[in-house]
Design a protein around this motif. Structure first.
Motif, PDB file in Angstrom:
ATOM      1  N   THR A 147     -12.194 -41.173  31.893  1.00  0.00           N
ATOM      2  CA  THR A 147     -13.408 -41.349  31.097  1.00  0.00           C
ATOM      3  C   THR A 147     -13.640 -42.819  30.764  1.00  0.00           C
ATOM      4  O   THR A 147     -12.705 -43.615  30.704  1.00  0.00           O
ATOM      5  N   ASN A 148     -14.931 -43.137  30.555  1.00  0.00           N
ATOM      6  CA  ASN A 148     -15.314 -44.511  30.188  1.00  0.00           C
ATOM      7  C   ASN A 148     -14.681 -45.517  31.150  1.00  0.00           C
ATOM      8  O   ASN A 148     -13.939 -46.417  30.756  1.00  0.00           O
ATOM      9  N   ALA A 149     -15.024 -45.356  32.433  1.00  0.00           N
ATOM     10  CA  ALA A 149     -14.358 -46.118  33.488  1.00  0.00           C
ATOM     11  C   ALA A 149     -15.367 -46.868  34.348  1.00  0.00           C
ATOM     12  O   ALA A 149     -16.520 -46.445  34.506  1.00  0.00           O
ATOM     13  N   LYS A 150     -14.914 -47.976  34.921  1.00  0.00           N
ATOM     14  CA  LYS A 150     -15.731 -48.737  35.854  1.00  0.00           C
ATOM     15  C   LYS A 150     -14.887 -49.151  37.048  1.00  0.00           C
ATOM     16  O   LYS A 150     -13.860 -49.810  36.888  1.00  0.00           O
ATOM     17  N   ILE A 151     -15.346 -48.754  38.229  1.00  0.00           N
ATOM     18  CA  ILE A 151     -14.681 -49.085  39.480  1.00  0.00           C
ATOM     19  C   ILE A 151     -15.607 -50.060  40.206  1.00  0.00           C
ATOM     20  O   ILE A 151     -16.735 -49.701  40.558  1.00  0.00           O
ATOM     21  N   LYS A 170     -16.082 -38.427  32.747  1.00  0.00           N
ATOM     22  CA  LYS A 170     -17.220 -38.654  31.860  1.00  0.00           C
ATOM     23  C   LYS A 170     -17.463 -40.164  31.746  1.00  0.00           C
ATOM     24  O   LYS A 170     -16.525 -40.929  31.555  1.00  0.00           O
ATOM     25  N   ASN A 171     -18.726 -40.536  31.914  1.00  0.00           N
ATOM     26  CA  ASN A 171     -19.122 -41.940  31.763  1.00  0.00           C
ATOM     27  C   ASN A 171     -18.317 -42.835  32.701  1.00  0.00           C
ATOM     28  O   ASN A 171     -17.501 -43.653  32.279  1.00  0.00           O
ATOM     29  N   MET A 172     -18.594 -42.701  33.993  1.00  0.00           N
ATOM     30  CA  MET A 172     -17.838 -43.426  35.009  1.00  0.00           C
ATOM     31  C   MET A 172     -18.804 -44.100  35.979  1.00  0.00           C
ATOM     32  O   MET A 172     -19.757 -43.464  36.454  1.00  0.00           O
ATOM     33  N   THR A 173     -18.577 -45.378  36.293  1.00  0.00           N
ATOM     34  CA  THR A 173     -19.467 -46.132  37.170  1.00  0.00           C
ATOM     35  C   THR A 173     -18.712 -46.684  38.369  1.00  0.00           C
ATOM     36  O   THR A 173     -17.635 -47.274  38.220  1.00  0.00           O
ATOM     37  N   PHE A 174     -19.296 -46.490  39.549  1.00  0.00           N
ATOM     38  CA  PHE A 174     -18.826 -47.130  40.770  1.00  0.00           C
ATOM     39  C   PHE A 174     -19.875 -48.169  41.156  1.00  0.00           C
ATOM     40  O   PHE A 174     -21.041 -47.828  41.355  1.00  0.00           O
ATOM     41  N   GLU A 175     -19.462 -49.422  41.273  1.00  0.00           N
ATOM     42  CA  GLU A 175     -20.410 -50.493  41.569  1.00  0.00           C
ATOM     43  C   GLU A 175     -19.824 -51.436  42.607  1.00  0.00           C
ATOM     44  O   GLU A 175     -18.650 -51.800  42.549  1.00  0.00           O
TER      45      GLU A 175
END
Length: 395
Positions: A147-151, A170-175
């Motif tokens: 949760t609350n993650a950014k990759i 939950k609330n995870m972004t792949f950028e």
């Protein structure tokens, strides 16, 4: 003055490494060429128990990495800074995963490094694209209940099976994620998501042998934006309905993406012999550029690979509130639009606006097929849209 210079130098070193100056750094302490499995797990566990923000650093260089699980909960936000390349065993096919991150809140993975699944040897023994009675190969990277993650800014290369699998997030972004495998590599889905809420996949490049992005049951609030896909099988919602106890899918937005040389384009697929009665709704595809894409727009409620079902039975998955808007480009075959909905539960509230898909093959022109759906049409329709009488939905 010397002390001041040291402080400035340290600051710039942290900036160059992409590390936070206020985070404790745990280095794996291994030389390139070594197997870092034990060292990485030790560094992660120490960082996980650290009371404030921490970073686990994998420096530049190539390293061997065996099967590993990095599991929380952790006492504070934690980051993995992968600057080098970690390589799996090219012949290891006896596990369902290679790397797993589990039960972590406040997680970051970045650094510009590469996860090399070394899948070439394993693909030869993978027959899952021919039969469902097969032994699954390892997924390269799993995110379970993160949760609350950014990759950000990492590369997944030549996965043996799926590149990335996400469940319970939950609330995870792949950028700025890059995923690469040959077009002929079987079952190498780029990013598969399911039973999660609030996932973003943005500004990324996915070129692989299966779906670029695939959406499983229970997915809510997914945004896929500025993603370039191809080769591969396109972007797929489903397949849904094969198993019992599946959960509803809702809130899917695929916008400002490019699909090139893919076997499918924008696809929703459900099994005709559905084991459960769930729904998929509020699904929107908008501003999509197609470059020689086969089956550019496809709703397939008769999805039945390997003839493992009875197509005479109707899918019990209810599809509604679906839109395709500003879809333009070229098709690799004449079937530009196919909306094949369930005779038991016809698709509801389907909208198409400004569709401009051209096909220049000898067997042209492009066609538009539909069954058990009466779409609302707006703006341009190329090819010319069809209308289908809709039977009354089953209760």
């Amino acid at each position: 003055m010397g002390r001041v210079n040291f402080g400035v130098s340290a600051f710039f070193i942290f900036c160059l490494l992409g590390l936070s100056a206020n985070a404790k750094v745990f280095n794996i302490g291994s030389k390139p060429g070594c197997d870092i499995t034990k060292a990485l797990l030790k560094a992660f566990n120490e960082a996980c128990q650290f009371p404030t923000k921490s970073t686990v650093l994998i420096p530049k260089g190539e390293y061997k990495l065996g099967e590993i699980e990095m599991t929380g909960p952790c006492k504070a936000p934690i980051r993995i800074a992968l600057q080098g390349t970690v390589k799996a065993d090219g012949n290891a096919v006896h596990s369902e995963k290679w790397i797993a991150f589990r039960n972590i809140d406040g997680f970051k993975l970045n650094g510009g490094g590469v996860f090399d699944g070394e899948g070439n040897a394993a693909w030869r023994v993978n027959n899952c694209h021919h039969t469902w009675k097969c032994k699954k190969l390892p997924i390269s990277i799993r995110f379970d209940f993160v949760t609350n993650a950014k990759i950000r800014g990492i590369t997944s290369l030549d996965a043996k099976h799926f590149h990335i699998n996400v469940i319970g997030a939950k609330n995870m972004t792949f950028e700025e994620v890059k995923i690469v495998a040959p077009a002929e590599s079987p079952n190498t889905d780029g990013i598969h998501v399911g039973r999660s809420d609030g996932i973003k996949i943005i500004n990324s490049f996915i070129s692989t042998g299966d779906d670029c992005v695939s959406v499983g049951d229970g997915m809510k609030n997914l945004l896929v934006e500025r993603v370039t896909c191809g080769p591969g099988h396109g972007i797929s919602i489903g397949s849904l309905g094969r198993y019992g106890h599946e959960q509803d899918v809702m809130g899917i937005k695929i916008v400002n993406c490019t699909l090139q040389e893919t076997d499918n384009g924008l696809r929703i697929k459900t099994w005709p012999t559905a084991a459960c009665s769930t729904s998929a709704s509020d699904i929107h595809f908008e501003n999509i550029l197609l470059k020689n894409v086969s089956n550019p727009i496809l709703i397939d409620q008769e999805y039945c690979p390997w003839n493992q079902c009875d197509k005479k039975k109707a899918s019990t998955i209810k599809l509604s509130k679906i839109s395709f808007k500003n879809i333009r480009g070229t098709s690799g075959n004449k079937d530009a639009v196919k909306l094949l909905c369930s005779k038991g539960h016809p698709c509801q509230n389907v909208e198409l606006g400004n569709i401009n898909i051209k096909y220049t093959g000898a067997d042209g022109p492009a066609t538009f097929q539909c069954s058990n759906v009466s779409p609302k049409l707006m703006g341009t329709q190329v090819p010319k849209a069809c209308s289908s009488p809709v039977t009354k939905p089953l209760k």
